[in-house]
Design an enzyme around this catalytic site. Sequence first.
Site, PDB file in Angstrom:
ATOM      1  N   ASP A   1       0.850  -1.193   0.000  1.00  0.00           N
ATOM      2  CA  ASP A   1       0.000   0.000   0.000  1.00  0.00           C
ATOM      3  C   ASP A   1       0.882   1.237   0.000  1.00  0.00           C
ATOM      4  O   ASP A   1       1.933   1.245  -0.644  1.00  0.00           O
ATOM      5  CB  ASP A   1      -0.950  -0.037   1.206  1.00  0.00           C
ATOM      6  CG  ASP A   1      -2.285   0.626   0.909  1.00  0.00           C
ATOM      7  OD1 ASP A   1      -2.320   1.868   0.881  1.00  0.00           O
ATOM      8  OD2 ASP A   1      -3.277  -0.091   0.687  1.00  0.00           O
TER       9      ASP A   1
ATOM     10  N   HIS B   1      -3.687   6.050   3.537  1.00  0.00           N
ATOM     11  CA  HIS B   1      -4.443   4.867   3.135  1.00  0.00           C
ATOM     12  C   HIS B   1      -3.826   3.582   3.673  1.00  0.00           C
ATOM     13  O   HIS B   1      -4.522   2.718   4.222  1.00  0.00           O
ATOM     14  CB  HIS B   1      -4.533   4.811   1.610  1.00  0.00           C
ATOM     15  CG  HIS B   1      -5.453   3.757   1.084  1.00  0.00           C
ATOM     16  ND1 HIS B   1      -5.024   2.486   0.758  1.00  0.00           N
ATOM     17  CD2 HIS B   1      -6.786   3.781   0.836  1.00  0.00           C
ATOM     18  CE1 HIS B   1      -6.049   1.783   0.320  1.00  0.00           C
ATOM     19  NE2 HIS B   1      -7.128   2.536   0.352  1.00  0.00           N
TER      20      HIS B   1
ATOM     21  N   SER C   1     -11.378  -1.241  -0.436  1.00  0.00           N
ATOM     22  CA  SER C   1     -10.069  -1.264   0.230  1.00  0.00           C
ATOM     23  C   SER C   1     -10.154  -1.907   1.603  1.00  0.00           C
ATOM     24  O   SER C   1      -9.445  -2.876   1.905  1.00  0.00           O
ATOM     25  CB  SER C   1      -9.524   0.160   0.375  1.00  0.00           C
ATOM     26  OG  SER C   1      -9.176   0.708  -0.857  1.00  0.00           O
TER      27      SER C   1
END
Length: 507
Positions: free
Chosen positions: A232, A282, A452
């Site tokens: 990520d 994120h 996600s």
Amino acid sequence: MKKTNLSWLVAVTLLMAACSKDDTVNDAVFPATEEALVKDSITPQQINAQIDQSLQETGEFDWKQASNNMLWSAVHHGREVVSIGFGTHANDFDRSKSPQNAQIQDQLLQIVMAHEGKPLNQTLLAADSYLNTMDVAVTRQETIIALRRSNLVRYLEPADYRYFEVAHSLERSDESSSSGGSGCGYDAATLAAADYTTVTPNAKAAWTLYQHNVPSAWAYSTGQGITIGIVDTGTSPNQTLLGSSFNDGLSTGRTIQKFGTYVDSIWPWSTGTDGPNDQCGHGTSMASAAAAPRNDNGLPVGVAYNANLITYRAAANVVLDGAHEQNGVKNAFTALGNNAAVKIISMSMGHVFSVGKISDGVKYAHSKGKLIFCAGGTSTSFTTFVGVIFPASMAEAVAVTGIKEGGYVKCDDCHSGSKIDFTVVMQRAATGNTVPVVSYHNNQSDYVGGSSVATATTAGIAALVWAKNPTWNRDQVLAKMRQSAHFYPNKNAQFGYGNINALLAVQ
């Protein structure tokens, strides 16, 4: 484009002439013909329009579909760098299993140097140590044509063409879309009391975990001994629950390691990474959803709160646009593939169409026995027509998407389709609230949604199953997850096997 006399180019004889016929690299260099050339490149907007047309009509796009001029134009608009995947057959991606890889690489470099008229040190930009792929500098359409004629080229793609950057430029008048799709943010939020249950020693168990019977499953497994790799945007250096306090409360005896493979540079030939720290937010949210500690600080707990974590900063944000993000993801997958401790890989990023080098990286990790979960897709204003995104669309990946509470309706911005394997309930019916996670900064919580968080949650459930059955292999773990899901033994056309019952999966 300046007309070039190509009569001086001749076929290059095969390398390794002394080898037997079966071992010979069977290829030759063909000259590009003047008739095959189109002098003028097309614009990025025209390139995107052709890509979008293919996606809308077939659900897929691959650079193999592109004309020579379209491919060369994309290379031209992408800083003139080409990615070449090479080998003797479509799945010849692993250098260690490809005894002729050095010969094939050299032969293709000879083609490039002959048509570009440049030496090796101005041609080869990077060659992967584990995969049969390399990046080369290409300026001429003749080079593209000659390479495409070689039966040793598995794929030929523009390494730094930025589809999303072009798409954003077309929508600059729309403020929300010009910034949307990155998935980044450092925000914190006060959690609604209805969105969590306090569990010992003083952690918040998100409402979504109860939708999958995860708290009940903790009586059987907490992920102990299993290592999850998160590909990520990295992990926050300012969140100690994903750092020095990774062992906190009821989370003990485990480790978190952080690495970086992303190069923050506009130049595709740059090589220095900017480290493991999340500069987006994120990746921190995904690490939290999968394995945040069962803490005593009043913050959200992850699914597999006793699993080990290895996090990679592989990209700047969730849309894998450009050479450095795509190389970063490829390198993270190969590194995790080579790490014997890693059982599970979770990636909540992607692209709307396939990228050869990422595909190679995923296949490489899969060939090492890793169980790979990828996000099915979260919409932006210009990709709402796309089904399951890449690499979740790959056979080697387990595709996950998010749905709303109360039934099988996809979340407001989630993708669905025939390639989805599992779903996670991650959006509340009444409020629209999503999943509580620890935030980028200490002592703060936040909400995160989309496919996600569904993917990271599913990776955590897989860790629970594997920890309960440590001698199992990937296929056995995946089979148990399917058997414990709502639609099993059938598969829903849009939502795969549906929601996993974590309690059944660990019993």
